[in-house]
Design an enzyme around this catalytic site. Structure first.
Site, PDB file in Angstrom:
ATOM      1  N   LYS A  58      47.526  43.502  52.669  1.00 25.52           N
ATOM      2  CA  LYS A  58      47.820  44.922  52.441  1.00 25.52           C
ATOM      3  C   LYS A  58      48.588  45.509  53.619  1.00 25.52           C
ATOM      4  O   LYS A  58      49.425  46.397  53.444  1.00 25.52           O
ATOM      5  CB  LYS A  58      46.545  45.715  52.191  1.00 25.52           C
ATOM      6  N   GLY A 122      26.237  26.893  58.984  1.00 30.80           N
ATOM      7  CA  GLY A 122      24.896  26.989  58.408  1.00 30.80           C
ATOM      8  C   GLY A 122      24.758  26.029  57.243  1.00 30.80           C
ATOM      9  O   GLY A 122      25.680  25.857  56.450  1.00 30.80           O
ATOM     10  N   GLY A 188      52.919  30.050  41.231  1.00 30.59           N
ATOM     11  CA  GLY A 188      51.805  30.868  40.736  1.00 30.59           C
ATOM     12  C   GLY A 188      52.155  32.341  40.722  1.00 30.59           C
ATOM     13  O   GLY A 188      52.376  32.933  41.783  1.00 30.59           O
ATOM     14  N   VAL A 191      47.852  37.276  41.102  1.00 30.34           N
ATOM     15  CA  VAL A 191      47.804  38.427  42.006  1.00 30.34           C
ATOM     16  C   VAL A 191      48.365  38.060  43.383  1.00 30.34           C
ATOM     17  O   VAL A 191      49.239  38.741  43.922  1.00 30.34           O
ATOM     18  CB  VAL A 191      46.343  38.922  42.153  1.00 30.34           C
ATOM     19  N   VAL A 245      55.442  22.712  38.007  1.00 32.60           N
ATOM     20  CA  VAL A 245      55.951  21.992  39.170  1.00 32.60           C
ATOM     21  C   VAL A 245      55.516  20.524  39.097  1.00 32.60           C
ATOM     22  O   VAL A 245      54.341  20.217  38.910  1.00 32.60           O
ATOM     23  CB  VAL A 245      55.457  22.658  40.475  1.00 32.60           C
ATOM     24  N   ARG A 279      42.029  29.774  43.674  1.00 35.90           N
ATOM     25  CA  ARG A 279      41.071  29.376  44.694  1.00 35.90           C
ATOM     26  C   ARG A 279      39.875  28.693  44.043  1.00 35.90           C
ATOM     27  O   ARG A 279      39.587  28.916  42.880  1.00 35.90           O
ATOM     28  CB  ARG A 279      40.629  30.613  45.499  1.00 35.90           C
ATOM     29  N   ASP A 319      32.551  34.766  46.011  1.00 40.10           N
ATOM     30  CA  ASP A 319      33.498  33.806  45.423  1.00 40.10           C
ATOM     31  C   ASP A 319      32.859  32.460  45.096  1.00 40.10           C
ATOM     32  O   ASP A 319      33.411  31.689  44.317  1.00 40.10           O
ATOM     33  CB  ASP A 319      34.667  33.549  46.398  1.00 40.10           C
ATOM     34  N   HIS A 451      46.508  69.976  39.836  1.00 40.35           N
ATOM     35  CA  HIS A 451      47.938  69.865  39.540  1.00 40.35           C
ATOM     36  C   HIS A 451      48.736  70.210  40.777  1.00 40.35           C
ATOM     37  O   HIS A 451      48.411  71.187  41.450  1.00 40.35           O
ATOM     38  CB  HIS A 451      48.304  70.818  38.402  1.00 40.35           C
TER      39      HIS A 451
HETATM   40  C1  LIG Z   1      45.978  36.497  50.197  1.00 40.08           C
HETATM   41  C2  LIG Z   1      44.741  37.053  49.554  1.00 40.08           C
HETATM   42  C3  LIG Z   1      44.676  38.385  49.206  1.00 40.08           C
HETATM   43  C4  LIG Z   1      43.533  38.907  48.616  1.00 40.08           C
HETATM   44  N1  LIG Z   1      43.511  40.231  48.304  1.00 40.08           N
HETATM   45  C5  LIG Z   1      42.412  40.755  47.732  1.00 40.08           C
HETATM   46  C6  LIG Z   1      42.349  42.143  47.445  1.00 40.08           C
HETATM   47  O1  LIG Z   1      43.283  42.898  47.697  1.00 40.08           O
HETATM   48  N2  LIG Z   1      41.223  42.627  46.883  1.00 40.08           N
HETATM   49  C7  LIG Z   1      40.154  41.808  46.585  1.00 40.08           C
HETATM   50  O2  LIG Z   1      39.150  42.307  46.055  1.00 40.08           O
HETATM   51  N3  LIG Z   1      40.188  40.495  46.858  1.00 40.08           N
HETATM   52  C8  LIG Z   1      41.282  39.959  47.430  1.00 40.08           C
HETATM   53  N4  LIG Z   1      41.298  38.625  47.745  1.00 40.08           N
HETATM   54  C9  LIG Z   1      40.109  37.825  47.423  1.00 40.08           C
HETATM   55  C10 LIG Z   1      39.029  38.055  48.481  1.00 40.08           C
HETATM   56  O3  LIG Z   1      39.539  37.692  49.732  1.00 40.08           O
HETATM   57  C11 LIG Z   1      37.793  37.223  48.137  1.00 40.08           C
HETATM   58  O4  LIG Z   1      37.366  37.546  46.826  1.00 40.08           O
HETATM   59  C12 LIG Z   1      36.667  37.539  49.109  1.00 40.08           C
HETATM   60  O5  LIG Z   1      37.053  37.247  50.426  1.00 40.08           O
HETATM   61  C13 LIG Z   1      35.418  36.732  48.744  1.00 40.08           C
HETATM   62  O6  LIG Z   1      34.399  37.067  49.620  1.00 40.08           O
HETATM   63  P1  LIG Z   1      33.233  36.037  50.001  1.00 40.08           P
HETATM   64  O7  LIG Z   1      32.415  36.730  51.022  1.00 40.08           O
HETATM   65  O8  LIG Z   1      32.604  35.556  48.763  1.00 40.08           O
HETATM   66  O9  LIG Z   1      33.980  34.790  50.641  1.00 40.08           O
HETATM   67  P2  LIG Z   1      34.916  34.641  51.917  1.00 40.08           P
HETATM   68  O10 LIG Z   1      35.647  35.890  52.203  1.00 40.08           O
HETATM   69  O11 LIG Z   1      35.701  33.413  51.689  1.00 40.08           O
HETATM   70  O12 LIG Z   1      33.902  34.448  53.106  1.00 40.08           O
HETATM   71  C14 LIG Z   1      33.074  33.332  53.207  1.00 40.08           C
HETATM   72  C15 LIG Z   1      32.736  33.131  54.666  1.00 40.08           C
HETATM   73  O13 LIG Z   1      31.723  32.143  54.750  1.00 40.08           O
HETATM   74  C16 LIG Z   1      32.033  31.239  55.789  1.00 40.08           C
HETATM   75  N5  LIG Z   1      31.349  29.979  55.503  1.00 40.08           N
HETATM   76  C17 LIG Z   1      31.534  29.138  54.446  1.00 40.08           C
HETATM   77  N6  LIG Z   1      30.656  28.115  54.491  1.00 40.08           N
HETATM   78  C18 LIG Z   1      29.916  28.309  55.592  1.00 40.08           C
HETATM   79  C19 LIG Z   1      28.840  27.597  56.201  1.00 40.08           C
HETATM   80  N7  LIG Z   1      28.338  26.512  55.628  1.00 40.08           N
HETATM   81  N8  LIG Z   1      28.322  28.064  57.361  1.00 40.08           N
HETATM   82  C20 LIG Z   1      28.807  29.196  57.927  1.00 40.08           C
HETATM   83  N9  LIG Z   1      29.802  29.918  57.392  1.00 40.08           N
HETATM   84  C21 LIG Z   1      30.341  29.482  56.256  1.00 40.08           C
HETATM   85  C22 LIG Z   1      33.549  31.150  55.737  1.00 40.08           C
HETATM   86  O14 LIG Z   1      34.074  30.656  56.960  1.00 40.08           O
HETATM   87  C23 LIG Z   1      33.904  32.605  55.493  1.00 40.08           C
HETATM   88  O15 LIG Z   1      33.994  33.306  56.697  1.00 40.08           O
HETATM   89  C24 LIG Z   1      42.422  38.074  48.359  1.00 40.08           C
HETATM   90  C25 LIG Z   1      42.456  36.724  48.722  1.00 40.08           C
HETATM   91  C26 LIG Z   1      43.595  36.219  49.324  1.00 40.08           C
HETATM   92  C27 LIG Z   1      43.605  34.784  49.714  1.00 40.08           C
END
Ligand SMILES: Cc1cc2nc3c(=O)[nH]c(=O)nc-3n(C[C@H](O)[C@H](O)[C@H](O)COP(=O)(O)OP(=O)(O)OC[C@H]3O[C@@H](n4cnc5c(N)ncnc54)[C@H](O)[C@@H]3O)c2cc1C
Length: 475
Positions: A58, A122, A188, A191, A245, A279, A319, A451
């Site tokens: 962003k 972890g 791709g 988004v 591709v 992803r 995710d 408005h």
């Molecule tokens: C380029 C891009 C743009 C995006 N833009 C948007 C947007 O505008 N709006 C939106 O809603 N979503 C967006 N997303 C998606 C969004 O980033 C993800 O949906 C979100 O980050 C998921 O959150 P999460 O906490 O589940 O996982 P993550 O953000 O992936 O965080 C997981 C964390 O857990 C850590 N981890 C994993 N396994 C372990 C372990 N065993 N021990 C310790 N730590 C660990 C990882 O290192 C990471 O820090 C975007 C993604 C990308 C790639």
């Protein structure tokens, strides 16, 4: 330091860190483990979203949109800016400092809430135990009544175009280019591909987006998708549909891409290729033996509607579990679980998770598309209001797009709202709230909208659903 907590969260992204904060607000003792390391080797909370996703993308979208507007739209306002130039290094520096401020902010939030931050790996063990190995190599065994897995996701690699930095990169790589690639390929048209393609296109790249599916933005309402495709083409984004591709090789500092489409085998040479095909859940080395936590056939951690895994006291959010891979969906799941653990009422309404694409114009929606409503067989009505008829959008010189409200013919309940136009991502919040309260289109119609505002487009679209729009012709 005690190694026994009420709650241990593994993962400090937008799903994990809010879970930790809410659990602490619920007077539970909490530790949050995160292993993220940035390219310079520094550890940071915030996960993909803050470090390599939502926030940096962003930041660049905002900078490049300003550049584009200065070049293309200022003249219409009577502002002469003939010598607008881009300093990519400064743009990246600004992005980096926003990311740093936001990720360090999480540590400040943890401190204020009383969450113990642990930076390292972890692993869930059986019997309410977690193995923690710090970035400095120290090992600890933690115990917790409840453990929340929030390990996130990772980019999918394409077998025919394996990553080869700096030429063939994932989205994180594409956010870090230090100069504008003359020729950019994006695999791709989802988004992420569209947002990254827009960033570099606005700065001057010849950008080709290859999409294997025959339909553009198949997940979106197709009226919206058509309008979006028209807009992207006008901006010079060369979107090629039905393009699969088959190979990508790096030679002489460029990438030769081969793909097939309806006409047969095609070739394309680009300076940088971004693979943005989606992803996958990330659970590497997360689960020790005998934990009872199961993965589904696609690698997602299996959970019920309240994010409980099959193991007692183990939850999973964000995710790494089913549902849209969006930061706000993960955040709500994290908060829900932290409240459920504290015996408070909590739920996530998956029907009102909004989707936003931060291109220009922005694209946003909540609820069902018209195609989905049709398949459901429920009689429905549609109201559309074009931003061309919005005084505010005209004043902003951003009158492309429309707002669309779909409501049930039987009881007038709002089934879906779709917006393509300026600030669509902000406007959709009203529709989410309306749907969260099971509002009817009449509720929106009877709500006063200031408005001139962009939000009037949603008001008028709701009125148009009953052919009672005031500021556009009812059809
Ligand atoms: C380029 C891009 C743009 C995006 N833009 C948007 C947007 O505008 N709006 C939106 O809603 N979503 C967006 N997303 C998606 C969004 O980033 C993800 O949906 C979100 O980050 C998921 O959150 P999460 O906490 O589940 O996982 P993550 O953000 O992936 O965080 C997981 C964390 O857990 C850590 N981890 C994993 N396994 C372990 C372990 N065993 N021990 C310790 N730590 C660990 C990882 O290192 C990471 O820090 C975007 C993604 C990308 C790639």
């Amino acid at each position: 330091m005690s190694d026994s907590f009420d709650v241990v969260v593994i993962g400090g992204g937008p799903a994990g860190y809010p879970a930790a904060i809410r659990a602490a607000q619920n007077k539970l003792s909490v530790a949050c483990i995160d292993e993220w390391k940035n390219r310079d080797g520094t550890a940071a909370f915030g996960g993909t979203c803050l470090n390599a996703g939502c926030i940096p993308s962003k930041a660049l979208l905002e900078s490049t949109e300003l550049y584009h507007r200065a070049k293309e739209e200022f003249a219409a306002h009577g502002i002469k800016a003939p010598d607008v130039t881009v300093d990519v290094a400064q743009m990246q520096k600004r992005k980096g400092s926003i990311v740093k401020t936001m990720t360090q902010g999480i540590l400040a939030l943890f401190k204020a809430a009383g969450v113990t931050p642990l930076q390292g790996h972890g692993k869930l063990l059986s019997g309410h135990r977690v193995e923690f190995v710090g970035h400095d190599g120290t090992r600890r065994e933690l115990t917790a009544k409840n453990i929340i897995l929030a390990s996130g996701s990772a980019p999918i690699e394409l077998r025919s175009a394996p990553f080869q930095a700096p030429y063939i990169v994932d989205s994180w790589g594409a956010l870090d280019f230090d100069s504008v690639p003359k020729r950019l390929g994006v695999i791709g048209a989802g988004v992420i591909g569209l947002e990254l393609g827009s960033v570099w296109r606005r700065l001057g790249s010849e950008a080709v987006v290859l999409e294997a599916l025959p339909d553009f933005l198949a997940i979106a309402d197709q009226q919206l998708a058509k309008e979006a495709l028209r807009g992207f083409k006008k901006q010079g984004l060369d979107v090629r549909l039905g393009a699969k591709v088959t190979g990508a090789t790096v030679a002489n500092g460029a990438v030769d891409v081969t793909y097939t489409d309806g006409k047969g085998e095609q070739k394309l040479t680009v300076d940088r290729l971004v693979v943005a095909i989606g992803r996958r859940p990330y659970t590497k080395d997360l689960l020790g033996p005998g934990t009872g936590v199961e993965l589904d056939e696609r690698g997602f951690i299996k959970v019920d509607h309240e994010c409980r895994t099959g193991a007692e006291g183990v939850w999973a959010v964000g995710d790494c579990v089913r549902g849209p891979m969006l930061a706000h969906k993960g955040k709500e799941e994290g908060v829900m679980v932290a409240d459920l653990i504290a015996d408070r009422f909590a739920e996530v309404n998956y029907k009102t998770v909004p989707s936003v694409i931060y291109t220009a114009p922005e694209i946003a929606w909540v609820g069902l598309t018209e195609e989905q409503v049709k398949v459901g067989g429920k009689p429905y009505k549609v109201g559309v209001f074009p931003f061309l008829a919005s005084g505010r959008a005209r004043a902003m010189e951003q009158a492309q797009g429309f707002a669309k409200v779909i409501a049930s013919k039987d009881d007038d309940e709002i089934l879906g709202v779709h917006v393509i136009g300026p600030m669509a991502g902000e406007l959709i919040a009203e529709a989410v709230l309306a749907m969260e309260y099971s509002a009817s289109s009449e509720d929106l119609q009877r709500t006063i909208h200031a408005h001139p505002t962009l939000a009037e487009a949603i008001h008028e679209a709701a009125l148009a659903a009953d052919k009672r729009a005031i500021d556009s012709i009812n059809r």
